[in-house]
Scaffold this active site. Sequence first.
Site, PDB file in Angstrom:
ATOM      1  CG  HIS B 288      -1.921   1.069   1.264  1.00 10.60           C
ATOM      2  ND1 HIS B 288      -2.719   1.381   0.190  1.00 10.60           N
ATOM      3  CD2 HIS B 288      -2.263   1.938   2.256  1.00 10.60           C
ATOM      4  CE1 HIS B 288      -3.507   2.399   0.512  1.00 10.60           C
ATOM      5  NE2 HIS B 288      -3.247   2.752   1.747  1.00 10.60           N
ATOM      6  CD  GLU B 299       1.638  -1.567   3.361  1.00 13.10           C
ATOM      7  OE1 GLU B 299       1.805  -0.345   3.221  1.00 13.10           O
ATOM      8  OE2 GLU B 299       1.275  -2.315   2.440  1.00 13.10           O
ATOM      9  CG  HIS B 325      -3.306   6.787  -2.565  1.00 11.27           C
ATOM     10  ND1 HIS B 325      -4.101   5.793  -3.103  1.00 11.27           N
ATOM     11  CD2 HIS B 325      -3.473   6.704  -1.224  1.00 11.27           C
ATOM     12  CE1 HIS B 325      -4.723   5.151  -2.133  1.00 11.27           C
ATOM     13  NE2 HIS B 325      -4.352   5.686  -0.978  1.00 11.27           N
TER      14      HIS B 325
END
Lengths: 398, 398
Positions: B288, B299, B325
């Site tokens: 991500h 993460e 993103h």
Amino acid sequence: MNARAVVVTGIGCLGPYGAGLPALATALASGTPTAREVDRSAGYHRRHSAQLVAGCAGMDLSAWLSPQAARRMSDLSQFAVAASRMALQDADLADVRSDRTAVVLATALGPGGFTEQLARQILEKGGKAASPFLFTDCVANAAAGQVAIDLGARGANLTLCQREAGPLLALAQGAEEVGRGRADICLAGAVDEMKPLVHALLDRFRALARPTPHGEAARPFDRRAAGALAGEGATVLVLEAETAARARGATILARVGPSVRAFDPTAGRAGFGRDAAGLAEALGSGLRGTLAEVDTVVSGASGVRTLDRLEAAVLRATGSDRAFVMAPKAITGEFGGGTLATAILALRGADFAVPVACTQPDPALGITLGGGTHRAGRVLLTGLAAGGVAAWTVLDQP
Amino acid sequence: MSHAPVVVTGVGCTSALGTTVDATWAAACAGRRGIAELRLFPTASHRTSIAASVELAEPTPAERGWARAERFAMVAAREATAGIAANALRTRRAGIFFGSSTGALFEGERLLAELLARRQPSVRPIAAIQNDGPGTSIARALGVRGPVVTFSTACTSANVALGAALDALRSGEVEVAIAGGADELCEITYAGFNSLRACDPQPSRPFRASRAGLSMGEGAGVLLLETLAHAEARGARVLAELAGAGRSCDAHHVSAPAPDGSGAAAAIRQALGDAGAWAEQVTFVNAHGTGTPHNDDAESKAMAAVFGARSAQLPLTSTKSLVGHLLGAAGGIEAVLTTLSIVHRLLPPTAGDEPIDAALGLDVVTGSARALPEHNLGLSTNLAFGGNNAVVLLRSWR
């Protein structure tokens, strides 16, 4: 194909009719919608626009949501959390904190109120004026996320946006989460809020019934039909594996039957298609023998003529028009999952009036709405969406 | 559980690096960023001024009135489906599973501005405003007749859609699926993420010690998925196997990930189980990796929880540092890039030259693309608002 049989063990619903299934039952028995005048003070509406909304303004949700919690949420999130808590109470489930609890909600319009407020902040005062509070609750999945936080539901958390077909797609997806063994409990349903801006946009698109000499009303399958009644609210069902539900002695409200999903590419970007034969073929082949035993149809017809024409043709082509047909959106308004709650009520057995606005069936459509005391054995729910998506689901007596 | 294989036979994407897969892949492997000064709307009133914006050609007559996200989706879908006969898609055995978080908010903002100025805007954009626009536009253009479902779970939307496509293909509901996501830049999300202080004024620096936020992007990523039997019957070239999917919810906070990464770890474990794979078999990660301090920290903890000490030797990259993103489309383009990593046995680098944050304990690919082994199992992760986590696993095909 689900490996485990899935059942409904609880329901929470709220809408213009009030909170809870008894309130909906009263409204459906009366045949009269609870609609009020929409706030047109912002100037979004045209002069001859629709004036009524089946809204939840002023509804007391404090039995399910503290005022402090409510202040941190959009109306959409409040509706979703309240309906979810109501559903769990109904299912007699006190604690569902688990990574085996999933949430699947549909929303056609999302949190339009917060989105509008945020957009106005940005457009009128610049980007730096944007409120982080508004932003975090203005994504479409905020309501499902708030439900998960409130209940400690750490399983899949899904939000579907598929207009009028959303509630049935969410129910099917929720049943799949349980049926495939990915979740033990799934809260599945639909939630929507209806703010003046969205109401005005729907009206500009000619989706809503406007004032006429006969009054302003949604008239599904009626010769005077000229649009839908915009509504809001939430309906959430508790889904469990049948074996687990029976093992804990739960009251089973319905067994979730097969679902069918299809698309009609003849539909325009905002309209309904014309391929009734294709949709009927999809429905018929998808449900096969199940369809023949349908005794009740909870139709997604809303009073939008192109939708109702397509819906009627599909029902006629599959023989479903011979069942006891209900069109609850005449009472609950479009959006908020009223069809799901109506199906549960039909399986329980209740009094259903033909909506007072639907007393002149359109002979060209050939659908006569059912009225009187009725208890369903097998319900077909229909959901044809603007843009071309179609969904059907069967709910059975347990 | 053993499943009939589902394979990737086509890929398509639209990004700031290019409007074809080849252009995007070449730029990504060269470590070239698509993040630059934003010209789509004025940024003077915002806290930052950069983003990864897509330059599209003028719309064709058929695309007039389409939202940018719809056009991104269509470009990517046409590329992904270039190798399959049109008739194979014009059937009930073909479906669309799509993710979108913003839908057509850019056009919605323009519409609201017109209304606030008391002008009478065209109603055409209203049809596009809902989040299902990109998916249903593809379905309509390609004549698909099977299930069409749009998920809107913020930044995990496309990964959720890929998982739903996997379900539908495995169950036999469809033989072919077009799956992915599309999203467009708009002022609401731009100002919203800035209001959370989540945007880096410089191009994002995922996993770097100096990381200070994300860079917004837009575009689309689409996979053509088929059952192996369908792909083999038409002699299609198999690029990779979509081996598994996993989803979970942190149930922690509306916008921040659970600090311990436990929700993301649960989703990864679920995907591994779904794929019938072990953690030791994963050969690389397309993370991500937004570049926000909290995300990258959480993460990294998820990676440590699943992969143990091996997380420090597992090649990991953030392609968001290259394409920005893409919110609801992030999982789509990252699945495309993960597929290409498997095909070319090459992992694009994470952009930037600042020191990696050693405290994260990750093997972040930097500088140039990293060669991968002959057989790969690639993990693509996405985390989102609402505590949503969704991951997919792609595997080398034989």
